[in-house]
Design an enzyme around this catalytic site. Sequence first.
Site, PDB file in Angstrom:
ATOM      1  CE  LYS A 145      35.308  42.668  50.175  1.00  0.00           C
ATOM      2  NZ  LYS A 145      34.244  40.793  49.745  1.00  0.00           N
TER       3      LYS A 145
ATOM      4  N   GLY B 189      30.697  42.363  52.447  1.00  0.00           N
ATOM      5  CA  GLY B 189      30.047  43.035  51.470  1.00  0.00           C
ATOM      6  C   GLY B 189      30.309  42.151  50.377  1.00  0.00           C
TER       7      GLY B 189
ATOM      8  N   GLY C  45      32.000  42.746  46.767  1.00  0.00           N
ATOM      9  CA  GLY C  45      33.657  42.285  46.062  1.00  0.00           C
ATOM     10  C   GLY C  45      33.803  43.997  45.228  1.00  0.00           C
TER      11      GLY C  45
ATOM     12  N   GLY D 217      35.155  46.069  48.878  1.00  0.00           N
ATOM     13  CA  GLY D 217      35.555  46.116  47.904  1.00  0.00           C
ATOM     14  C   GLY D 217      36.128  47.411  47.064  1.00  0.00           C
TER      15      GLY D 217
ATOM     16  CD  GLU E 200      50.849  36.301  45.471  1.00  0.00           C
ATOM     17  OE1 GLU E 200      50.983  35.633  45.093  1.00  0.00           O
ATOM     18  OE2 GLU E 200      52.019  37.161  46.475  1.00  0.00           O
TER      19      GLU E 200
ATOM     20  CB  CYS F   2      45.628  30.229  43.410  1.00  0.00           C
ATOM     21  SG  CYS F   2      46.945  30.387  44.375  1.00  0.00           S
TER      22      CYS F   2
ATOM     23  CD  GLU G 140      42.179  30.082  38.369  1.00  0.00           C
ATOM     24  OE1 GLU G 140      41.600  31.159  38.211  1.00  0.00           O
ATOM     25  OE2 GLU G 140      43.254  30.010  38.891  1.00  0.00           O
TER      26      GLU G 140
HETATM   27  P1  NDP Z   1      37.246  36.681  43.118  1.00  0.00           P
HETATM   28  O1  NDP Z   1      38.560  38.326  42.454  1.00  0.00           O
HETATM   29  O2  NDP Z   1      36.319  37.064  42.486  1.00  0.00           O
HETATM   30  O3  NDP Z   1      37.442  37.968  44.294  1.00  0.00           O
HETATM   31  C1  NDP Z   1      38.379  37.857  44.930  1.00  0.00           C
HETATM   32  C2  NDP Z   1      38.045  39.090  46.377  1.00  0.00           C
HETATM   33  O4  NDP Z   1      38.081  40.249  45.488  1.00  0.00           O
HETATM   34  C3  NDP Z   1      36.984  38.633  46.585  1.00  0.00           C
HETATM   35  O5  NDP Z   1      36.732  39.020  48.458  1.00  0.00           O
HETATM   36  C4  NDP Z   1      35.437  39.791  46.346  1.00  0.00           C
HETATM   37  O6  NDP Z   1      34.601  40.219  47.279  1.00  0.00           O
HETATM   38  C5  NDP Z   1      36.362  40.678  46.552  1.00  0.00           C
HETATM   39  N1  NDP Z   1      35.757  41.479  44.907  1.00  0.00           N
HETATM   40  C6  NDP Z   1      35.490  41.346  43.994  1.00  0.00           C
HETATM   41  N2  NDP Z   1      35.441  42.764  42.770  1.00  0.00           N
HETATM   42  C7  NDP Z   1      36.123  43.561  43.909  1.00  0.00           C
HETATM   43  C8  NDP Z   1      36.121  44.997  43.343  1.00  0.00           C
HETATM   44  N3  NDP Z   1      36.127  44.964  42.140  1.00  0.00           N
HETATM   45  N4  NDP Z   1      37.169  45.236  44.337  1.00  0.00           N
HETATM   46  C9  NDP Z   1      37.415  44.709  45.255  1.00  0.00           C
HETATM   47  N5  NDP Z   1      37.095  43.843  45.808  1.00  0.00           N
HETATM   48  C10 NDP Z   1      36.698  42.948  44.861  1.00  0.00           C
HETATM   49  O7  NDP Z   1      38.452  35.674  43.182  1.00  0.00           O
HETATM   50  P2  NDP Z   1      37.517  34.460  44.276  1.00  0.00           P
HETATM   51  O8  NDP Z   1      36.967  35.273  45.577  1.00  0.00           O
HETATM   52  O9  NDP Z   1      36.524  34.027  42.913  1.00  0.00           O
HETATM   53  O10 NDP Z   1      38.691  33.417  43.982  1.00  0.00           O
HETATM   54  C11 NDP Z   1      39.346  32.598  43.554  1.00  0.00           C
HETATM   55  C12 NDP Z   1      40.480  33.039  42.245  1.00  0.00           C
HETATM   56  O11 NDP Z   1      41.448  33.123  43.650  1.00  0.00           O
HETATM   57  C13 NDP Z   1      40.786  32.164  41.850  1.00  0.00           C
HETATM   58  O12 NDP Z   1      40.948  33.545  40.284  1.00  0.00           O
HETATM   59  C14 NDP Z   1      42.403  31.823  42.231  1.00  0.00           C
HETATM   60  O13 NDP Z   1      43.194  31.643  40.946  1.00  0.00           O
HETATM   61  C15 NDP Z   1      42.191  33.608  43.127  1.00  0.00           C
HETATM   62  N6  NDP Z   1      43.107  32.870  44.131  1.00  0.00           N
HETATM   63  C16 NDP Z   1      45.024  33.240  43.478  1.00  0.00           C
HETATM   64  C17 NDP Z   1      45.932  32.514  45.127  1.00  0.00           C
HETATM   65  C18 NDP Z   1      47.278  33.317  44.740  1.00  0.00           C
HETATM   66  O14 NDP Z   1      47.818  33.268  45.791  1.00  0.00           O
HETATM   67  N7  NDP Z   1      47.999  33.552  43.842  1.00  0.00           N
HETATM   68  C19 NDP Z   1      45.799  31.850  46.462  1.00  0.00           C
HETATM   69  C20 NDP Z   1      44.016  31.549  45.645  1.00  0.00           C
HETATM   70  C21 NDP Z   1      43.348  32.126  45.127  1.00  0.00           C
HETATM   71  P3  NDP Z   1      33.375  38.978  46.616  1.00  0.00           P
HETATM   72  O15 NDP Z   1      33.572  37.662  47.080  1.00  0.00           O
HETATM   73  O16 NDP Z   1      32.447  39.268  48.306  1.00  0.00           O
HETATM   74  O17 NDP Z   1      32.480  39.274  45.509  1.00  0.00           O
END
Ligand code: NDP
Length: 498
Positions: free
Chosen positions: A184, A214, A216, A220, A258, A292, A391
């Site tokens: 996803k 789609g 999250g 998700g 992560e 991140c 962050e």
């Molecule tokens: P989000 O947490 O908003 O989203 C991550 C993924 O989860 C997306 O595909 C999103 O879908 C999906 N998602 C959102 N809500 C749900 C749910 N309720 N159930 C299942 N899936 C869901 O993060 P971002 O995309 O904004 O990414 C940035 C974040 O990721 C930052 O906080 C960053 O620090 C972290 N990050 C961590 C890393 C690590 O290795 N520790 C590496 C890179 C990033 P959609 O976007 O389509 O809504």
Amino acid sequence: MKIFENPIEPPSIVKGWIDNKENHGSGIEVPVFYPGNGKQVSVLVEDTADDVEKAIASARKTFDTTSWAKLSVEKRIEILESCRQVILDNIDELALLECLGTGLILREIKGFHIQRAAYNFRFFAQYISQAHGERYDNTDGYLTLVNREPAGVVGLIAPWNAPMALATMKIAAAIAFGNCAILKPSEQTPFSLIKLANLLKDVLPEGVLNLVNGRGPVTGSSLVSNPGVDRISFTGGTVTGRQVMMDAGKQLTPCTMELGGKSANIVFASADYQRALDGALIGIFSNNGQQCLAGSRILVEEKIFDQFVEEFVQRTKKIVVGDPLHNETEIGPIASKQHMERILSFAEGVQKDGDKLLVGGKRLAEQKDGYFIEPTAVMASSNNSRVCQEEIFGPFASFISFKSEEEAISIANDTEFGLVSYVWSDHMPTILNVSESMRSGVVWVNTPMMRELRAPFGGYHNSGVGREGGYSCEQFYTEEKTISIPKTPLNLKKFGDK
Ligand code: NDP
């Protein structure tokens, strides 16, 4: 006002991928924008719970009824190497699609992100070639074997900040250990990963890699809450991660998380000054500042603080922000309008919190339709400031000074996160003491961003649960099974034989 061209002619509609075929989802159409010009370039058809169910059924069928889970290591290595080659053969198109979704700089996408995506498959091919097992003989005459078997159907949830590099780490690991996957991607950045799924159809059997698109909370969450999923590997924000873990917990589905970071970049007066300055700039401004592992809290020893901050600010003013397709660009657009506005809100709140804006903090007027902001640095009044505790996930650095090693350690660890720490010093006792005192999963000494894939990567506290990396992935994507066999027919205690 400059309007930047789309990097590539966008697909007019983005669909899901099930059974090695396009799947027209049954949900709403979600617009997708190019961050470089703010224009809608495509729509994505959202996959609902029914589509997710279909993707899981496809993966389950392949896992349960075909030879996929039991392939020989040699055959699996061949498949992983073919995945790598497919990526390298299509590097230009994948890079342009990644740029279209993310606004990341094309030069860096080609030079790092896509190379890493290809290497992820080679890495796991090499890893499984070294696979070994456990066996125990005991004096009672038993032989015990420990098998590692594929976990089954795995859900892989990836963020928007580095879709190809991060999602392929999950896909390659899942495949290497014999699982079938449902990916996803973030709904904001679907282009490169759906292209990858299409390209891999001649390499991977049906059902091994499915993709659902789609939002999250719709797509998700349907994946996470489905009892047909045996593992969830999630990369994203801490708030979302907490929700995902709660949803998965209802089915007791094991997860790796992560999550976010607010990493301390600690510069001692004993450091190689120039290297530390270069490293601090790389640490916060690479990847358009959206990572991140960014060194976003820059802690500098008082003796060199003023000079270091001044030189950092001067260098920041010269950073080239602009078209991600241009070779000289150093920072491209922020990935979405909403995210850009969130970053700018931190700059607007600076005075209220008693902090001082040193440079940047505004949207770039001459590139108004794209999501461009000035690289920003702030002098924090203390580590309690919002800019030091939350962050921001953008090109936004916060400075704090410290007087002693103890104070640096205490400030660095005073955070809800614990992903990475950076330490800059040429004094070995300082390096060792600070590295061992950091409450973070990774410490980089005198270097920014060294990712050794054989080693675990992940965070303490709110930065994550579990780790990614060679052995960590082997543990996560497999089940351990203990099989005990008597080597000769041993006498058994007899029940009901009197
Ligand atoms: P989000 O947490 O908003 O989203 C991550 C993924 O989860 C997306 O595909 C999103 O879908 C999906 N998602 C959102 N809500 C749900 C749910 N309720 N159930 C299942 N899936 C869901 O993060 P971002 O995309 O904004 O990414 C940035 C974040 O990721 C930052 O906080 C960053 O620090 C972290 N990050 C961590 C890393 C690590 O290795 N520790 C590496 C890179 C990033 P959609 O976007 O389509 O809504």
